[in-house]
Write a protein that holds these residues in place. Sequence first.
Motif, PDB file in Angstrom:
ATOM      1  N   ALA A   1     -30.824  13.215 -18.445  1.00 38.02           N
ATOM      2  CA  ALA A   1     -30.921  14.605 -17.998  1.00 38.02           C
ATOM      3  C   ALA A   1     -29.747  15.439 -18.489  1.00 38.02           C
ATOM      4  CB  ALA A   1     -30.961  14.621 -16.481  1.00 38.02           C
ATOM      5  N   PRO A   2     -29.992  16.580 -19.137  1.00 31.71           N
ATOM      6  CA  PRO A   2     -28.899  17.452 -19.562  1.00 31.71           C
ATOM      7  C   PRO A   2     -28.215  18.076 -18.340  1.00 31.71           C
ATOM      8  CG  PRO A   2     -31.026  18.476 -20.029  1.00 31.71           C
ATOM      9  CD  PRO A   2     -31.307  17.112 -19.476  1.00 31.71           C
ATOM     10  N   VAL A   3     -26.919  18.366 -18.475  1.00 34.35           N
ATOM     11  CA  VAL A   3     -26.191  18.926 -17.329  1.00 34.35           C
ATOM     12  C   VAL A   3     -26.098  20.430 -17.551  1.00 34.35           C
ATOM     13  CG1 VAL A   3     -24.023  18.840 -16.056  1.00 34.35           C
ATOM     14  CG2 VAL A   3     -24.942  16.765 -17.104  1.00 34.35           C
ATOM     15  N   SER A   4     -26.718  21.204 -16.661  1.00 41.41           N
ATOM     16  CA  SER A   4     -26.928  22.628 -16.943  1.00 41.41           C
ATOM     17  C   SER A   4     -25.695  23.504 -16.718  1.00 41.41           C
ATOM     18  CB  SER A   4     -28.080  23.129 -16.088  1.00 41.41           C
ATOM     19  OG  SER A   4     -27.795  22.788 -14.751  1.00 41.41           O
ATOM     20  N   ASN A   5     -24.794  23.095 -15.807  1.00 42.82           N
ATOM     21  CA  ASN A   5     -23.698  24.007 -15.483  1.00 42.82           C
ATOM     22  C   ASN A   5     -22.460  23.824 -16.367  1.00 42.82           C
ATOM     23  OD1 ASN A   5     -22.973  21.566 -14.525  1.00 42.82           O
ATOM     24  ND2 ASN A   5     -22.344  22.241 -12.472  1.00 42.82           N
ATOM     25  N   SER A   6     -22.633  23.211 -17.534  1.00 40.86           N
ATOM     26  CA  SER A   6     -21.464  23.009 -18.392  1.00 40.86           C
ATOM     27  C   SER A   6     -21.155  24.260 -19.197  1.00 40.86           C
ATOM     28  CB  SER A   6     -21.734  21.859 -19.350  1.00 40.86           C
ATOM     29  OG  SER A   6     -21.994  20.715 -18.608  1.00 40.86           O
ATOM     30  N   GLN A   7     -19.858  24.467 -19.423  1.00 37.06           N
ATOM     31  CA  GLN A   7     -19.408  25.664 -20.127  1.00 37.06           C
ATOM     32  C   GLN A   7     -19.691  25.567 -21.627  1.00 37.06           C
ATOM     33  OE1 GLN A   7     -17.975  28.255 -18.280  1.00 37.06           O
ATOM     34  NE2 GLN A   7     -18.701  26.948 -16.623  1.00 37.06           N
ATOM     35  N   THR A   8     -19.448  24.386 -22.193  1.00 37.00           N
ATOM     36  CA  THR A   8     -19.573  24.258 -23.651  1.00 37.00           C
ATOM     37  C   THR A   8     -20.450  23.046 -23.968  1.00 37.00           C
ATOM     38  OG1 THR A   8     -17.728  22.731 -23.733  1.00 37.00           O
ATOM     39  CG2 THR A   8     -17.196  25.069 -23.977  1.00 37.00           C
ATOM     40  N   ALA A   9     -20.911  23.025 -25.223  1.00 37.66           N
ATOM     41  CA  ALA A   9     -21.737  21.882 -25.644  1.00 37.66           C
ATOM     42  C   ALA A   9     -20.937  20.589 -25.503  1.00 37.66           C
ATOM     43  CB  ALA A   9     -22.164  22.081 -27.086  1.00 37.66           C
ATOM     44  N   GLU A  10     -19.634  20.670 -25.793  1.00 36.80           N
ATOM     45  CA  GLU A  10     -18.804  19.465 -25.741  1.00 36.80           C
ATOM     46  C   GLU A  10     -18.711  18.930 -24.313  1.00 36.80           C
ATOM     47  OE1 GLU A  10     -14.382  18.109 -26.943  1.00 36.80           O
ATOM     48  OE2 GLU A  10     -15.081  20.001 -27.781  1.00 36.80           O
ATOM     49  N   SER A  11     -18.491  19.827 -23.362  1.00 37.47           N
ATOM     50  CA  SER A  11     -18.371  19.324 -21.991  1.00 37.47           C
ATOM     51  C   SER A  11     -19.731  18.865 -21.473  1.00 37.47           C
ATOM     52  CB  SER A  11     -17.701  20.339 -21.072  1.00 37.47           C
ATOM     53  OG  SER A  11     -18.618  21.308 -20.657  1.00 37.47           O
ATOM     54  N   ALA A  12     -20.823  19.466 -21.954  1.00 35.63           N
ATOM     55  CA  ALA A  12     -22.155  18.994 -21.549  1.00 35.63           C
ATOM     56  C   ALA A  12     -22.353  17.566 -22.036  1.00 35.63           C
ATOM     57  CB  ALA A  12     -23.228  19.896 -22.136  1.00 35.63           C
ATOM     58  N   SER A  13     -21.973  17.297 -23.280  1.00 39.09           N
ATOM     59  CA  SER A  13     -22.189  15.954 -23.821  1.00 39.09           C
ATOM     60  C   SER A  13     -21.285  14.942 -23.111  1.00 39.09           C
ATOM     61  CB  SER A  13     -21.983  15.970 -25.334  1.00 39.09           C
ATOM     62  OG  SER A  13     -20.953  15.122 -25.720  1.00 39.09           O
ATOM     63  N   TYR A  14     -20.070  15.389 -22.730  1.00 37.42           N
ATOM     64  CA  TYR A  14     -19.186  14.506 -21.978  1.00 37.42           C
ATOM     65  C   TYR A  14     -19.831  14.104 -20.652  1.00 37.42           C
ATOM     66  CZ  TYR A  14     -15.436  12.927 -19.021  1.00 37.42           C
ATOM     67  OH  TYR A  14     -14.702  12.193 -18.142  1.00 37.42           O
ATOM     68  N   LYS A  15     -20.449  15.107 -19.986  1.00 33.83           N
ATOM     69  CA  LYS A  15     -21.052  14.819 -18.679  1.00 33.83           C
ATOM     70  C   LYS A  15     -22.273  13.908 -18.816  1.00 33.83           C
ATOM     71  CE  LYS A  15     -19.272  18.707 -16.168  1.00 33.83           C
ATOM     72  NZ  LYS A  15     -19.537  20.020 -15.617  1.00 33.83           N
ATOM     73  N   VAL A  16     -23.033  14.104 -19.882  1.00 35.38           N
ATOM     74  CA  VAL A  16     -24.189  13.233 -20.104  1.00 35.38           C
ATOM     75  C   VAL A  16     -23.713  11.793 -20.271  1.00 35.38           C
ATOM     76  CG1 VAL A  16     -25.996  12.658 -21.765  1.00 35.38           C
ATOM     77  CG2 VAL A  16     -25.688  15.022 -21.042  1.00 35.38           C
ATOM     78  N   THR A  17     -22.662  11.621 -21.068  1.00 34.44           N
ATOM     79  CA  THR A  17     -22.129  10.273 -21.278  1.00 34.44           C
ATOM     80  C   THR A  17     -21.626   9.694 -19.958  1.00 34.44           C
ATOM     81  OG1 THR A  17     -21.505  10.865 -23.507  1.00 34.44           O
ATOM     82  CG2 THR A  17     -20.481   8.893 -22.610  1.00 34.44           C
ATOM     83  N   ALA A  18     -20.878  10.487 -19.196  1.00 34.24           N
ATOM     84  CA  ALA A  18     -20.330   9.996 -17.919  1.00 34.24           C
ATOM     85  C   ALA A  18     -21.459   9.577 -16.980  1.00 34.24           C
ATOM     86  CB  ALA A  18     -19.473  11.085 -17.278  1.00 34.24           C
ATOM     87  N   HIS A  19     -22.511  10.352 -16.983  1.00 35.90           N
ATOM     88  CA  HIS A  19     -23.669  10.055 -16.149  1.00 35.90           C
ATOM     89  C   HIS A  19     -24.291   8.710 -16.565  1.00 35.90           C
ATOM     90  CE1 HIS A  19     -27.204  10.922 -13.759  1.00 35.90           C
ATOM     91  NE2 HIS A  19     -27.979  10.736 -14.823  1.00 35.90           N
ATOM     92  N   TYR A  20     -24.406   8.504 -17.878  1.00 37.62           N
ATOM     93  CA  TYR A  20     -24.995   7.258 -18.366  1.00 37.62           C
ATOM     94  C   TYR A  20     -24.068   6.061 -18.081  1.00 37.62           C
ATOM     95  CZ  TYR A  20     -27.304   3.757 -21.165  1.00 37.62           C
ATOM     96  OH  TYR A  20     -27.930   2.596 -21.547  1.00 37.62           O
ATOM     97  N   VAL A  21     -22.763   6.273 -18.211  1.00 36.04           N
ATOM     98  CA  VAL A  21     -21.811   5.198 -17.905  1.00 36.04           C
ATOM     99  C   VAL A  21     -21.968   4.791 -16.425  1.00 36.04           C
ATOM    100  CG1 VAL A  21     -19.341   4.623 -17.684  1.00 36.04           C
ATOM    101  CG2 VAL A  21     -20.179   5.805 -19.730  1.00 36.04           C
ATOM    102  N   ASP A  22     -22.136   5.778 -15.561  1.00 36.05           N
ATOM    103  CA  ASP A  22     -22.373   5.472 -14.139  1.00 36.05           C
ATOM    104  C   ASP A  22     -23.631   4.630 -13.953  1.00 36.05           C
ATOM    105  OD1 ASP A  22     -20.156   6.867 -13.370  1.00 36.05           O
ATOM    106  OD2 ASP A  22     -21.236   8.692 -12.798  1.00 36.05           O
ATOM    107  N   LEU A  23     -24.673   4.991 -14.694  1.00 36.23           N
ATOM    108  CA  LEU A  23     -25.933   4.235 -14.592  1.00 36.23           C
ATOM    109  C   LEU A  23     -25.732   2.775 -15.022  1.00 36.23           C
ATOM    110  CD1 LEU A  23     -29.108   4.788 -14.129  1.00 36.23           C
ATOM    111  CD2 LEU A  23     -29.232   4.687 -16.630  1.00 36.23           C
ATOM    112  N   VAL A  24     -25.008   2.596 -16.123  1.00 35.57           N
ATOM    113  CA  VAL A  24     -24.743   1.230 -16.609  1.00 35.57           C
ATOM    114  C   VAL A  24     -23.989   0.449 -15.531  1.00 35.57           C
ATOM    115  CG1 VAL A  24     -23.451  -0.133 -18.316  1.00 35.57           C
ATOM    116  CG2 VAL A  24     -24.764   1.880 -19.059  1.00 35.57           C
ATOM    117  N   ILE A  25     -22.964   1.078 -14.956  1.00 32.05           N
ATOM    118  CA  ILE A  25     -22.103   0.373 -14.004  1.00 32.05           C
ATOM    119  C   ILE A  25     -22.794   0.165 -12.654  1.00 32.05           C
ATOM    120  CG2 ILE A  25     -19.965   0.577 -12.640  1.00 32.05           C
ATOM    121  CD1 ILE A  25     -18.713   1.943 -15.085  1.00 32.05           C
ATOM    122  N   ASN A  26     -23.432   1.216 -12.158  1.00 34.75           N
ATOM    123  CA  ASN A  26     -23.938   1.131 -10.778  1.00 34.75           C
ATOM    124  C   ASN A  26     -25.333   0.533 -10.668  1.00 34.75           C
ATOM    125  OD1 ASN A  26     -21.570   2.339  -9.935  1.00 34.75           O
ATOM    126  ND2 ASN A  26     -22.417   4.402 -10.228  1.00 34.75           N
TER     127      ASN A  26
END
Length: 401
Positions: A165-190
């Motif tokens: 899922a894309p993160v809608s409230n991100s300021q820049t494309a870079e921070s959006a992609s960072y949040k997507v990765t962080a979200h996926y890392v959480d999925l892998v771990i949890n």
Amino acid sequence: MSELAIIRDGGMLIRDGKIDAVGPSDDIEKNADDAQVVDLAGCVVLPGFVDAHTHLMFAGNRLDDFERRAHGETYVEIAQAGGGIWSTVEKTRAASDVDLLAQAKKHANWFLRCGTTTVEAKSGYGLTVEDELKILRVMRRLDEETPLEIVPTFLGAHAVPRDVAPVSNSQTAESASYKVTAHYVDLVINEMLPRVTAERLAEFCDVFCEGGYFEIEESRRILSAAKKLGLKLRGHVDQLSNCGGAKLMAELDATTADHLEKTDELGIVALKSRNVQPVLLPGSVYALGSTSYPRAREMIETGLAVVLATDFNPGSSPTPSMPMILSLACTQLKMSPAEAITAATINAAYSLNRGNKIGSLERGKLANFSVFNCDDYRELAYWFGFSQTSSVYVKGERVNW
Ligand code: NIG
Ligand code: FE
């Protein structure tokens, strides 16, 4: 690594799938009672190759990527344009268990024909909880249904899936992609890791630690969580850039650090400080058309127990052939044929926690061995591009292919 302990005119006595005695064949025959005799005169007999890094489980192929690279596009450009790991993920998700198993059996047969009797195999082309579990479950069935021994590794962090899922409230494309990765890392771990370990579907956890895939901090989080759950660690590190991956694997006391094409002297020192085994994959350097081979000589001279493996996968290394890897090791990594064979057998067996069972022909070990149509072991690395395998035995039984 350069001492192979060759027995000329050697023999082995095999009982109940294990090696009962090794020595000059005259002595062996004297004590063999009414054992069946298999005459392998004129051949080289080696422990079955142990391939400690493969991506055996995938659907389809990457012929289009292959052709695009021939026209000059790079691995990274092709991945960004919709090829790469993601295209194999889409095909692997769409495949039924039956189809995935059938293709994996075909791959397993290729390995056996090349003289390999054990492979480590990674998941990593699913990238959802259910698809990663599906791949690991099919892998378990493969292990039950083929003579090839499979050592399973969970590689949920192979790439960030394009459809999280894309993160809608991100300021820049870079921070959006960072949040997507962080979200996926959480999925892998949890979610993924607890399910994988609860079902005992993997012995190792791996990550692709590289800019654009999983950065050092993300890799550290995933591998630390895996370690807490009792998995041992391997890692794809410093393949495309020297981003400190070797150091991270040392910090985490990983079993292996794989690729290492861009690892420098400091990285090698770090590996040595914790005796992390380097797994070198010259097939992927060759197939990507690069010349950036890892510093094998420095690693060996420092005293590291170097391993060689195919990295069999549809994108960067479409070969199941350990003899091809031996050839590349001698011509490109400047390893001697004996060092290369040690790296492809006993060192590899230790890197899979099986040093006491496979990887050499010694009393008490499994009778897993390969027979080659040549009379000097160096021929295995010298001739290249065709098979010299004449037969392969697993637990004392000849494999049919
Ligand atoms: O080991 N580096 C990441 N993974 C594989 C390539 C996988 C693919 O391209 O499908 C490798 O080279
Ligand atoms: Fe790999």
